[in-house]
Design an enzyme around this catalytic site. Structure first.
Site, PDB file in Angstrom:
ATOM      1  N   CYS A   1     -13.180 -69.511-123.323  1.00 56.76           N
ATOM      2  CA  CYS A   1     -12.128 -69.620-122.272  1.00 56.76           C
ATOM      3  C   CYS A   1     -11.048 -68.619-122.793  1.00 56.76           C
ATOM      4  CB  CYS A   1     -11.646 -70.768-121.800  1.00 56.76           C
ATOM      5  SG  CYS A   1     -11.136 -71.720-123.585  1.00 56.76           S
TER       6      CYS A   1
ATOM      7  N   GLU B   1      -7.715 -77.805-118.122  1.00 56.36           N
ATOM      8  CA  GLU B   1      -8.168 -76.596-118.995  1.00 56.36           C
ATOM      9  C   GLU B   1      -9.304 -75.546-118.439  1.00 56.36           C
ATOM     10  OE1 GLU B   1      -6.028 -76.111-121.929  1.00 56.36           O
ATOM     11  OE2 GLU B   1      -5.635 -78.229-122.244  1.00 56.36           O
TER      12      GLU B   1
ATOM     13  N   GLU C   1     -13.442 -63.500-114.868  1.00 55.55           N
ATOM     14  CA  GLU C   1     -13.766 -63.997-116.133  1.00 55.55           C
ATOM     15  C   GLU C   1     -15.620 -63.878-116.267  1.00 55.55           C
ATOM     16  OE1 GLU C   1     -13.789 -68.353-116.775  1.00 55.55           O
ATOM     17  OE2 GLU C   1     -12.890 -67.925-118.678  1.00 55.55           O
TER      18      GLU C   1
ATOM     19  N   LYS D   1     -18.220 -87.161-119.817  1.00 57.87           N
ATOM     20  CA  LYS D   1     -19.276 -86.511-119.517  1.00 57.87           C
ATOM     21  C   LYS D   1     -19.439 -85.149-119.892  1.00 57.87           C
ATOM     22  CE  LYS D   1     -20.632 -83.634-116.166  1.00 57.87           C
ATOM     23  NZ  LYS D   1     -21.541 -83.066-116.542  1.00 57.87           N
TER      24      LYS D   1
END
Ligand code: NAD
Length: 483
Positions: free
Chosen positions: A296, A262, A393, A188
């Site tokens: 990331c 992850e 983040e 997906k």
């Protein structure tokens, strides 16, 4: 004095045929989705590129069944050398259609064409080539579960959910090792960047991949959740936010399903006073402004030794005034569009918290286009470790600068984060690099460079950055049974 201006150097979008609407790719066919459709837009212009089907739980079920059938009837019966041929074919077609893939990625994602052309797509091909090479040598890869010489066993059907920041590259990181080890896949893509995954489905057809080996189900979080909880899936591989990763871990806890996650990061990029400063400045720029900071492992916290802090920030700001922000399709563009309105709002909110908490904001002088989603490269100084911009983040082109005096202090500050995905060290002393690398709680540590990716090298995190590795032999291990 007026400087030289760059002439526009737009890449042509004629190389890619964007269709008005797309279905799901299930069992080797494009089919309608049962949960309506969503629009994917070009974030640089807000133009609607296409309508994409949304897969319902029933569609996900059909895709998982197609993957199971392909696994049992064909894919698990093929020797590794045969699987390798398909992977080599896919790799070569990716190279042949590189320009088309790069243009489509840039249109759908907003990243500069020079990045999709020179980084994303070549790495996609490299991942397929690398894993093609392993497919007939798995017996000797030192994978868990089997004695050397015995063929490692795949899980079966793998469900994969990926984010929007490197849409095709994240697909390659997931699909290539899964197929090389003999699994079949239901993938997906993210809801804002589905188009290159759908073009990849065409590439699978062109490569003659047996139907059902790769299935693509488009949609948003609900489609992803339906895939994760489907009882017919043997392994889940997820890349995305820590919040969603946590939900997935909860869903899968106590089940037989294996998972690799992850997740997010808040990496420290650490500059010592003996570093080659101009080189370090290039690394800082690459670390946080590459891909608009939607990375990331971005070096979003700059830790710089106090004695050179002023010098580094001055050089950094000077360098940032030369960055070209704007049309992602222009070959001279360094920083493109933010991927979505929602992401722009998140970046804006977090940057505003930096002002409110007392950090000092500096913005690169640049003219932002009127249409689309844009955020100018931004540097915060006077940042305290407790500030939100030092802890959370941001996933955007925003750098938080802090200082340190000793290696111990640098280490403590670098490790003071719930994340642990990556870190950078800039110094001329090899011994210091090794001392720091040993103690940094980060899955990847770069020395005198940043954001280097290679399919042979495992990538993954500690702590809230997730578990499992992608790339290299460690990445293959996640796709075979442990016993
Ligand atoms: P996200 O978690 O919101 O979405 C990622 C994917 O998960 C999308 O396809 C989304 O539709 C799907 N999803 C959403 N809710 C779900 C649910 N409940 N169940 C299953 N699937 C669901 O993340 P994002 O905003 O798309 O991506 C940004 C995040 O990804 C950042 O935190 C970034 O650090 C992380 N990321 C990590 C890596 C890595 O390798 N560690 C790489 C790229 C991005």
């Amino acid at each position: 004095m007026p400087g030289f201006e760059y002439a526009p150097a737009p890449e042509s979008r004629d190389v890619v045929d964007v269709r008005g609407s797309y279905g799901l790719y299930v069992g080797g066919e494009f089919v309608d989705g049962g949960a309506g459709s969503l629009k994917t837009v070009n974030p640089a212009t807000e133009e609607v590129l296409a309508e994409v089907a949304v897969a319902s739980a029933d569609d996900v079920d059909r895709a998982v069944r197609a993957a199971r059938k392909a696994y049992e009837k064909t894919w698990s019966r093929l020797p590794g050398a045969e699987r390798a041929k398909y992977l080599f074919r896919i790799a070569r077609i990716v190279q042949e259609r590189a320009r088309e893939l790069a243009v489509l990625e840039t249109l759908d994602n907003g990243k500069p064409i020079k990045e999709s052309r020179d980084v994303d797509v070549p790495l996609v091909a490299a991942h397929f080539f690398y894993h093609a090479g392993w497919a007939d040598k798995l017996e000797w890869a030192g994978l868990p579960g089997r004695a050397p010489g015995a063929t490692p066993r795949p899980h079966g059907v793998v469900g994969q959910v990926i984010p929007w920041n490197f849409p095709l590259l994240m697909l390659a990181w997931k699909v290539a090792p899964a197929l090389a080890t003999g699994n079949t896949v239901v993938l997906k893509p993210a809801e804002t960047t589905p188009l290159t995954a759908l073009l990849f489905a065409e590439i699978c057809e062109q490569a003659g991949l047996p139907p059902g080996v790769v299935n693509i189900v488009t949609g948003a979080g609900e489609t992803g959740a339906a895939l994760v909880r489907h009882p017919g899936v043997d392994k889940i591989a997820f890349t995305g936010s820590t919040d969603v990763g946590r939900q997935i871990a909860k869903t899968l806890a106590g089940t037989r399903v294996k998972a690799t996650l992850e997740l997010g990061g808040k990496a420290a990029n650490i500059v010592f006073d003996d570093a080659a400063l101009d080189q370090a400045v290039e690394g800082i720029v690459n670390g946080i402004f590459f891909n608009q900071g939607h990375v990331c492992c971005a070096g979003s916290r700059l830790l710089v030794q106090e004695s050179v802090a002023e010098e580094v920030v001055t050089r950094l700001q000077r360098r940032l005034t030369t960055l070209r922000v704007g049309d992602p399709m222009d070959k001279n563009t360094d920083v493109g569009a933010v991927n979505s309105r929602a992401q722009l709002e998140r970046i804006t909110e977090l940057a505003d918290s930096g002002d409110a908490e007392g950090a000092h904001r500096w913005t690169a002088p640049c003219e932002l286009p009127d249409q689309g989603f844009w955020f100018a490269p931004t540097v915060f100084t006077d940042v305290a470790p407790a500030h939100r911009i030092a802890r959370e983040e941001i996933f955007g082109p925003v750098l938080s600068v802090m200082t340190f005096r000793t290696p111990d202090e640098a280490l403590t500050k670098a490790n003071t984060t719930p994340y642990g995905l990556s870190a950078g060290i800039w110094t001329e002393k090899g011994s210091r690099i090794l001392w720091m690398a040993d103690r940094l709680r980060a899955g990847v540590v770069w020395a005198n460079t940043f954001n280097r990716f290679d399919p042979t090298s495992p990538f993954g995190g500690y702590k809230e950055s997730g578990y499992g590795r992608e790339g290299g032999r460690h990445g293959l291990a996640a796709y075979v049974k442990e016993a």
